[in-house]
Design a protein around this motif. Structure first.
Motif, mmCIF file in Angstrom:
data_model
loop_
_atom_site.group_PDB
_atom_site.id
_atom_site.type_symbol
_atom_site.label_atom_id
_atom_site.label_comp_id
_atom_site.label_asym_id
_atom_site.label_seq_id
_atom_site.Cartn_x
_atom_site.Cartn_y
_atom_site.Cartn_z
ATOM 1 N N GLY A 1 0.834 -1.190 0.000
ATOM 2 C CA GLY A 1 0.000 0.000 0.000
ATOM 3 C C GLY A 1 0.868 1.239 0.000
ATOM 4 N N VAL A 2 0.292 2.384 -0.352
ATOM 5 C CA VAL A 2 1.033 3.641 -0.287
ATOM 6 C C VAL A 2 1.287 4.009 1.167
ATOM 7 N N HIS A 3 0.248 3.938 1.989
ATOM 8 C CA HIS A 3 0.365 4.167 3.437
ATOM 9 C C HIS A 3 -0.354 3.018 4.127
ATOM 10 N N LEU A 4 0.307 1.866 4.119
ATOM 11 C CA LEU A 4 -0.298 0.627 4.597
ATOM 12 C C LEU A 4 -0.790 0.741 6.036
ATOM 13 N N GLY A 5 -0.042 1.469 6.862
ATOM 14 C CA GLY A 5 -0.409 1.588 8.271
ATOM 15 C C GLY A 5 -1.705 2.335 8.516
ATOM 16 N N SER A 6 -2.203 3.037 7.496
ATOM 17 C CA SER A 6 -3.453 3.784 7.659
ATOM 18 C C SER A 6 -4.671 2.935 7.320
ATOM 19 N N TRP A 7 -4.458 1.650 7.005
ATOM 20 C CA TRP A 7 -5.590 0.808 6.615
ATOM 21 C C TRP A 7 -6.707 0.902 7.663
ATOM 22 N N GLY A 8 -7.934 1.077 7.192
ATOM 23 C CA GLY A 8 -9.103 1.107 8.057
ATOM 24 C C GLY A 8 -9.549 2.483 8.489
ATOM 25 N N ARG A 9 -8.688 3.483 8.366
ATOM 26 C CA ARG A 9 -9.045 4.815 8.865
ATOM 27 C C ARG A 9 -10.170 5.466 8.072
ATOM 28 N N ASP A 10 -10.333 5.073 6.829
ATOM 29 C CA ASP A 10 -11.391 5.658 6.008
ATOM 30 C C ASP A 10 -12.701 4.883 6.145
ATOM 31 N N TYR B 1 -7.175 -10.644 11.255
ATOM 32 C CA TYR B 1 -8.194 -11.268 10.408
ATOM 33 C C TYR B 1 -7.555 -12.198 9.375
ATOM 34 N N LEU B 2 -6.493 -11.731 8.733
ATOM 35 C CA LEU B 2 -5.839 -12.534 7.699
ATOM 36 C C LEU B 2 -5.158 -13.761 8.297
ATOM 37 N N LEU B 3 -4.561 -13.606 9.467
ATOM 38 C CA LEU B 3 -3.931 -14.748 10.131
ATOM 39 C C LEU B 3 -4.967 -15.798 10.529
ATOM 40 N N ASN B 4 -6.142 -15.341 10.934
ATOM 41 C CA ASN B 4 -7.180 -16.257 11.410
ATOM 42 C C ASN B 4 -7.958 -16.930 10.285
ATOM 43 N N HIS B 5 -7.944 -16.338 9.093
ATOM 44 C CA HIS B 5 -8.792 -16.857 8.018
ATOM 45 C C HIS B 5 -8.014 -17.401 6.822
ATOM 46 N N SER B 6 -6.703 -17.463 6.919
ATOM 47 C CA SER B 6 -5.910 -18.032 5.828
ATOM 48 C C SER B 6 -4.872 -18.985 6.408
ATOM 49 N N HIS B 7 -4.274 -19.760 5.515
ATOM 50 C CA HIS B 7 -3.221 -20.685 5.939
ATOM 51 C C HIS B 7 -1.900 -20.362 5.253
ATOM 52 N N ILE B 8 -1.804 -19.192 4.644
ATOM 53 C CA ILE B 8 -0.576 -18.820 3.952
ATOM 54 C C ILE B 8 0.593 -18.907 4.933
ATOM 55 N N GLU B 9 1.731 -19.420 4.469
ATOM 56 C CA GLU B 9 2.825 -19.729 5.392
ATOM 57 C C GLU B 9 3.615 -18.508 5.844
ATOM 58 N N ARG B 10 3.722 -17.502 4.967
ATOM 59 C CA ARG B 10 4.470 -16.299 5.352
ATOM 60 C C ARG B 10 3.708 -15.061 4.895
ATOM 61 N N ILE B 11 3.573 -14.104 5.812
ATOM 62 C CA ILE B 11 2.978 -12.807 5.498
ATOM 63 C C ILE B 11 4.025 -11.740 5.777
ATOM 64 N N ARG B 12 4.277 -10.914 4.777
ATOM 65 C CA ARG B 12 5.270 -9.846 4.904
ATOM 66 C C ARG B 12 4.602 -8.507 4.610
ATOM 67 N N LEU B 13 5.041 -7.466 5.289
ATOM 68 C CA LEU B 13 4.564 -6.118 5.000
ATOM 69 C C LEU B 13 5.576 -5.428 4.099
ATOM 70 N N SER B 14 5.092 -4.722 3.090
ATOM 71 C CA SER B 14 6.012 -4.099 2.139
ATOM 72 C C SER B 14 6.747 -2.920 2.765
ATOM 73 N N SER B 15 6.021 -1.965 3.284
ATOM 74 C CA SER B 15 6.592 -0.761 3.891
ATOM 75 C C SER B 15 5.506 -0.145 4.749
ATOM 76 N N ILE B 16 5.889 0.375 5.897
ATOM 77 C CA ILE B 16 4.877 0.948 6.781
ATOM 78 C C ILE B 16 5.460 2.178 7.465
ATOM 79 N N GLU B 17 4.703 3.264 7.459
ATOM 80 C CA GLU B 17 5.207 4.513 8.019
ATOM 81 C C GLU B 17 5.443 4.363 9.525
#
Length: 436
Positions: free
Chosen positions: A194-203, A216-232
């Protein structure tokens, strides 16, 4: 705009410049075209359609975007469509490039197939398909998932807000569906972008945050690795970092500092300070042992004095980043900083970039050295036959370090344990100790 007959099955090539969000977007568009029955190919040669997702974050990125379009034209592409930040900011210049037939703004890019295929009945969401890696140079075993777009900050150097508009969160259900589609395609790691990933949900209206999204994503998926691209590096609390108790979250955070000088940060209109950033890093390291922290630094920002540069250098050394990108300030039309007085000359900026880069490389080498003799989990992204030695594998550790090893077979998209033996350049070299 000239439309394409929907009954014609095209060969489509996707190219991109810039951030991981751009990569996520071309993967999404490629899936839309595949769902409509078109073929995604690995080069612009023999392509019926080339889509270039452009970038404008620096003058160099703008130049690269133009070059991508020219290369597609020289390769004989029948039709070229430009989208992304540069195409949005300078549509007339984009449209004037040889071979360019259409320019589609950021506001319309996620419906790009509907813009270029002549059919009001096309529905690209009727049958979710398994994710397939893009062929060619943009191929990744990891899937880049768009979670957010736009930005509500007013950093004085940044043109991205102008190009992408206000912050918009992708609904968590749509993000999850993209991840599940990636799982069906055999993906082992997803990268939330995301451009400003850390702001997710504010709108939104339900007071959810990036912490709630990750839960939510951890609880509803089985993907083995989740990485964040960049976060302010602001508005992140202890609850956010406690999520890393789940080993599926990669122990790597890219926190763009931009400057270690309090005065420069204030002129940049960044919502942090050296003191606040120090507290944040302390919180991160206390919650995620051994975490890899990378960053971005801009040198030569308007008015950056020798004293401010020295302050920034001292702070960068104190933070001991595991890696980072160093940029010379690039004046962008439409930004506040473009009108600031005391622009720093190119020679000075180049020298400062070299010094900061050396400091980050030194702390990176120190961090990499700490892994010698240890085991890391590596997802293999590239491989190639190396004569009688077998396959040379290249991949990424969960700590976001490049790793190289030899194997008897191609282990693309396998997740192996590797015992690290040495360092070569900016990569770790090791032997596979446990096969996937």
């Amino acid at each position: 705009m000239k439309f394409i007959n929907p009954d014609y099955r095209m060969k489509v090539f996707f190219d991109t410049v810039g951030c991981r969000l751009n990569q996520a977007e071309i993967e999404h568009m490629a899936a839309q075209f595949r769902a409509a029955g078109h073929q995604v190919i690995e080069t612009a040669e023999n392509a019926d359609l080339v889509v270039v997702n452009t970038c404008a974050v620096t003058a160099a990125a703008t130049s690269d975007s133009r070059q991508k379009a020219r290369q597609a034209h020289q390769a004989g592409a029948q039709r070229i469509v430009l989208t992304g930040c540069w195409a949005t900011l300078e549509p007339d210049k984009a449209r004037d490039l040889p071979g360019v037939s259409d320019v589609i703004s950021n506001l319309e890019k996620m419906n790009l197939p509907l813009k270029v295929v002549e059919s009001e009945f096309l529905d690209f969401d009727t049958e979710p398909i398994a994710r397939q890696p893009l062929p060619g140079v943009h191929s990744h075993t990891r899937a880049f998932i768009k979670a957010q777009d736009g930005c509500d900050n007013f950093c004085t150097f940044c043109v991205t807000r102008v190009a992408r508009g206000k912050g918009q969160s992708i609904p968590k259900e749509e993000i999850l569906e993209d991840i599940l589609r990636a799982e069906r395609g055999g993906v082992r790691e997803i990268v939330l972008s995301g451009v400003h990933l850390g702001s997710w949900g504010r709108d939104g209206d339900n007071d959810e945050t990036i912490t709630d999204l990750l839960s939510y994503l951890l609880n509803h998926s089985h993907i083995e690795r989740i990485r964040l691209s960049s976060i302010e590096p602001w508005d992140l609390d202890e609850r956010f970092f406690e999520l890393w108790k789940d080993p599926r979250l990669c122990p790597h955070l890219h926190l763009p500092l931009q400057s270690g000088s309090a005065g420069v940060l204030k002129r940049m209109a960044r919502h942090t300070s050296p003191a606040a950033f120090t507290d944040l890093i302390s919180m991160v390291r206390s919650n995620i042992p051994g975490v890899s922290i990378t960053t971005d630094i801009i040198v030569g920002f308007p008015g950056e004095s020798e004293a401010e540069f020295d302050e920034s250098l001292t702070f960068v050394n104190q933070m001991q980043f595991s890696g980072g990108h160093v940029f010379r300030y690039s004046m962008r039309d439409g930004t506040a900083a473009a009108k600031f007085p005391n622009q720093v000359d190119g020679k000075t900026s180049k020298m400062r970039a070299k010094i900061i880069n050396a400091a980050i490389k030194a702390s990176e080498e120190k961090y990499l050295s700490s892994f010698i003799g240890r085991e890391v989990d590596v997802l293999w992204e590239a491989s190639g036959v190396q004569s009688d030695k077998g396959w040379t594998l290249h991949g990424l550790a969960d700590y976001y370090m490049k790793v190289e090893a030899l194997a008897d077979s191609n282990r693309w998209n396998k997740l192996d344990k590797v015992r690290i033996e040495t360092i070569k350049n900016d990569s770790l070299i090791g032997k596979i100790s446990k096969f996937d």
